[in-house]
Write a protein that holds these residues in place. Structure first.
Motif, mmCIF file in Angstrom:
data_model
loop_
_atom_site.group_PDB
_atom_site.id
_atom_site.type_symbol
_atom_site.label_atom_id
_atom_site.label_comp_id
_atom_site.label_asym_id
_atom_site.label_seq_id
_atom_site.Cartn_x
_atom_site.Cartn_y
_atom_site.Cartn_z
ATOM 1 N N ASP A 1 0.838 -1.205 0.000
ATOM 2 C CA ASP A 1 0.000 0.000 0.000
ATOM 3 C C ASP A 1 0.871 1.253 0.000
ATOM 4 O O ASP A 1 0.616 2.207 -0.747
ATOM 5 C CB ASP A 1 -0.916 0.022 1.230
ATOM 6 N N LEU A 2 1.891 1.232 0.829
ATOM 7 C CA LEU A 2 2.778 2.388 0.949
ATOM 8 C C LEU A 2 3.572 2.602 -0.340
ATOM 9 O O LEU A 2 3.761 3.736 -0.786
ATOM 10 C CB LEU A 2 3.718 2.184 2.132
ATOM 11 N N ARG A 3 4.035 1.509 -0.926
ATOM 12 C CA ARG A 3 4.797 1.623 -2.177
ATOM 13 C C ARG A 3 3.939 2.219 -3.293
ATOM 14 O O ARG A 3 4.381 3.120 -4.025
ATOM 15 C CB ARG A 3 5.305 0.246 -2.603
ATOM 16 N N VAL A 4 2.716 1.741 -3.407
ATOM 17 C CA VAL A 4 1.807 2.234 -4.439
ATOM 18 C C VAL A 4 1.486 3.713 -4.207
ATOM 19 O O VAL A 4 1.434 4.508 -5.153
ATOM 20 C CB VAL A 4 0.515 1.395 -4.466
ATOM 21 N N MET A 5 1.283 4.070 -2.955
ATOM 22 C CA MET A 5 1.012 5.475 -2.634
ATOM 23 C C MET A 5 2.170 6.362 -3.070
ATOM 24 O O MET A 5 1.981 7.445 -3.619
ATOM 25 C CB MET A 5 0.761 5.638 -1.132
ATOM 26 N N GLY A 6 3.399 5.896 -2.826
ATOM 27 C CA GLY A 6 4.569 6.655 -3.240
ATOM 28 C C GLY A 6 4.679 6.776 -4.744
ATOM 29 O O GLY A 6 5.062 7.834 -5.274
ATOM 30 N N GLU A 7 4.345 5.709 -5.468
ATOM 31 C CA GLU A 7 4.413 5.747 -6.925
ATOM 32 C C GLU A 7 3.388 6.727 -7.502
ATOM 33 O O GLU A 7 3.692 7.480 -8.436
ATOM 34 C CB GLU A 7 4.173 4.347 -7.493
ATOM 35 N N LEU B 1 -1.617 15.245 4.269
ATOM 36 C CA LEU B 1 -0.899 15.585 3.039
ATOM 37 C C LEU B 1 -1.626 15.043 1.811
ATOM 38 O O LEU B 1 -1.719 15.722 0.781
ATOM 39 C CB LEU B 1 0.525 15.017 3.086
ATOM 40 N N VAL B 2 -2.137 13.823 1.931
ATOM 41 C CA VAL B 2 -2.869 13.218 0.819
ATOM 42 C C VAL B 2 -4.142 14.000 0.524
ATOM 43 O O VAL B 2 -4.487 14.250 -0.638
ATOM 44 C CB VAL B 2 -3.190 11.746 1.132
ATOM 45 N N SER B 3 -4.842 14.396 1.583
ATOM 46 C CA SER B 3 -6.088 15.154 1.402
ATOM 47 C C SER B 3 -5.836 16.493 0.727
ATOM 48 O O SER B 3 -6.660 16.977 -0.066
ATOM 49 C CB SER B 3 -6.770 15.379 2.756
ATOM 50 N N SER B 4 -4.688 17.103 1.029
ATOM 51 C CA SER B 4 -4.355 18.402 0.427
ATOM 52 C C SER B 4 -3.800 18.260 -0.988
ATOM 53 O O SER B 4 -3.632 19.252 -1.696
ATOM 54 C CB SER B 4 -3.329 19.134 1.302
ATOM 55 N N GLY B 5 -3.493 17.007 -1.378
ATOM 56 C CA GLY B 5 -2.967 16.774 -2.717
ATOM 57 C C GLY B 5 -1.509 17.158 -2.882
ATOM 58 O O GLY B 5 -1.046 17.352 -4.013
ATOM 59 N N ASP B 6 -0.783 17.267 -1.778
ATOM 60 C CA ASP B 6 0.626 17.668 -1.818
ATOM 61 C C ASP B 6 1.493 16.441 -2.152
ATOM 62 O O ASP B 6 2.031 15.774 -1.276
ATOM 63 C CB ASP B 6 1.042 18.257 -0.472
ATOM 64 N N THR B 7 1.625 16.153 -3.433
ATOM 65 C CA THR B 7 2.358 14.958 -3.856
ATOM 66 C C THR B 7 3.842 15.033 -3.507
ATOM 67 O O THR B 7 4.460 14.001 -3.217
ATOM 68 C CB THR B 7 2.203 14.751 -5.372
ATOM 69 N N ALA B 8 4.416 16.230 -3.532
ATOM 70 C CA ALA B 8 5.847 16.365 -3.226
ATOM 71 C C ALA B 8 6.138 15.984 -1.780
ATOM 72 O O ALA B 8 7.110 15.273 -1.486
ATOM 73 C CB ALA B 8 6.306 17.800 -3.498
ATOM 74 N N GLN B 9 5.302 16.437 -0.856
ATOM 75 C CA GLN B 9 5.499 16.110 0.555
ATOM 76 C C GLN B 9 5.193 14.649 0.841
ATOM 77 O O GLN B 9 5.836 14.017 1.697
ATOM 78 C CB GLN B 9 4.619 17.020 1.429
ATOM 79 N N VAL B 10 4.236 14.082 0.128
ATOM 80 C CA VAL B 10 3.918 12.671 0.309
ATOM 81 C C VAL B 10 5.133 11.816 -0.067
ATOM 82 O O VAL B 10 5.457 10.837 0.617
ATOM 83 C CB VAL B 10 2.693 12.262 -0.536
ATOM 84 N N GLN B 11 5.811 12.194 -1.147
ATOM 85 C CA GLN B 11 7.030 11.464 -1.536
ATOM 86 C C GLN B 11 8.073 11.488 -0.424
ATOM 87 O O GLN B 11 8.793 10.511 -0.217
ATOM 88 C CB GLN B 11 7.624 12.081 -2.796
ATOM 89 N N LYS B 12 8.151 12.587 0.305
ATOM 90 C CA LYS B 12 9.149 12.728 1.364
ATOM 91 C C LYS B 12 8.819 11.892 2.595
ATOM 92 O O LYS B 12 9.720 11.432 3.293
ATOM 93 C CB LYS B 12 9.282 14.204 1.754
ATOM 94 N N VAL B 13 7.537 11.734 2.880
ATOM 95 C CA VAL B 13 7.161 11.024 4.116
ATOM 96 C C VAL B 13 7.060 9.512 3.920
ATOM 97 O O VAL B 13 7.001 8.768 4.900
ATOM 98 C CB VAL B 13 5.836 11.562 4.700
ATOM 99 N N VAL B 14 7.020 9.052 2.672
ATOM 100 C CA VAL B 14 6.920 7.608 2.430
ATOM 101 C C VAL B 14 8.095 6.844 3.042
ATOM 102 O O VAL B 14 7.885 5.809 3.698
ATOM 103 C CB VAL B 14 6.796 7.320 0.919
ATOM 104 N N PRO B 15 9.362 7.308 2.874
ATOM 105 C CA PRO B 15 10.472 6.588 3.522
ATOM 106 C C PRO B 15 10.340 6.532 5.040
ATOM 107 O O PRO B 15 10.713 5.528 5.662
ATOM 108 C CB PRO B 15 11.708 7.401 3.102
#
Length: 286
Positions: free
Chosen positions: A150-156, A206-220
């Motif tokens: 789930d986390l990997r897909v979210m990051g992709e 972050l997901v609700s706000s649509g901030d894809t750049a920050q989501v990429q940072k928090v996945v690790p």
């Protein structure tokens, strides 16, 4: 000359004990991951009985037998109220288990209207009681790969800036975590649970706000927390450091045994050269 050899062995044994103590803390009985005290025999027996009853409840849910489940829930509630799980989990774990039983009661009352929720509630309770009696092979641990995926897909999706896909992946992740949450609370330390849930809440914002750049940072960060929660380690070495071994005293004894063997052999070689080969390798009888 051989009269001094037992004294040498005694000295080496004392040295072994000194090395063992100096290399780590004294040996203590193993305790659950949530830091509770030693488990009482009564608590283990009660937990096994409760788990067996919940197994039957789960089978009846699979069969769609609402009336049987109502009876099962009544017995499960009575057993829970009459039992003590001291040493198996903490206050937070007991509370989480109580919530799972209550949720199962409510879901059974609406089983015909919400059969999917009924099944999910049964699965959540099934894993919760299982986590009371199993530590290393608990059922909820099977969700490690599911949540990591789930986390990997979210990051992709975040990399692709696909906000809709990112939300679906996050919803799947949070849904799977909610399913195993009572089991996690029962087995893991409160601080580890709080960190994981704080991350889930923050990532959800972050997901609700649509901030894809920050989501990429928090996945690790999420990957590291999930690894910790499931007892996994990223890039774990083939031989863990002594400080990270679950039972360090075992390694201390092994190392001490090697030291003792080496010193004993050296002492033996020294004394053997001073003795006739035909003499027995034990002290004379008095």
């Amino acid at each position: 000359m051989f009269r001094t050899f037992p004294k040498l062995l005694l000295c080496l044994f004392a040295l072994l004990m000194l090395v063992t103590v100096s290399m780590g803390d004294p040996v203590v009985w193993a305790t659950p991951a949530n830091g509770q005290s030693e488990t009482s025999p009564a608590a283990s027996i009660q937990a096994k009985a409760l788990n067996k009853e919940v197994e039957q409840l789960y089978r009846h849910v699979e069969e769609g037998n609402v009336q049987a489940v109502l009876e099962d829930v009544r017995r499960v509630s009575g057993m829970f109220e009459a039992s003590s799980f001291q040493g198996l989990t903490g206050v937070e774990g007991i509370h989480a288990l109580a919530e799972s039983i209550l949720e199962m009661k409510e879901a059974t009352a609406r089983a015909t209207q919400e059969p999917q929720h009924w099944m999910v509630s049964a699965g959540k309770l099934r894993m919760a009681t299982d986590s009371l009696i199993h530590t290393r092979d608990a059922l909820w641990l099977q969700y490690y790969k599911v949540i990591r995926e789930d986390l990997r897909v979210m990051g992709e999706y975040a990399i692709q800036q696909d906000q809709a896909g990112m939300r679906r992946a996050y919803d799947s992740l949070s849904g799977h975590y909610e399913l195993i949450r009572p089991s996690v609370v029962i087995q893991r330390k409160p601080e580890d649970v709080n960190m994981m849930e704080s991350w889930i809440s923050y990532a959800g914002g972050l997901v609700s706000s649509g901030d894809t750049a920050q989501v990429q940072k928090v996945v690790p960060q999420g990957e590291e927390m999930i690894n910790t929660l499931f007892g996994k380690k990223k890039d774990e070495p083939a031989l863990a450091p002594l400080g990270e071994v679950k039972e360090p005293w075992t390694w201390q004894l092994v190392i001490g045994a090697f030291i003792l063997a080496a010193l004993t052999f050296a002492g033996y070689r020294k004394y053997r050269g001073q003795l006739y080969s035909a003499k027995p390798m034990f002290p004379r009888k008095m």
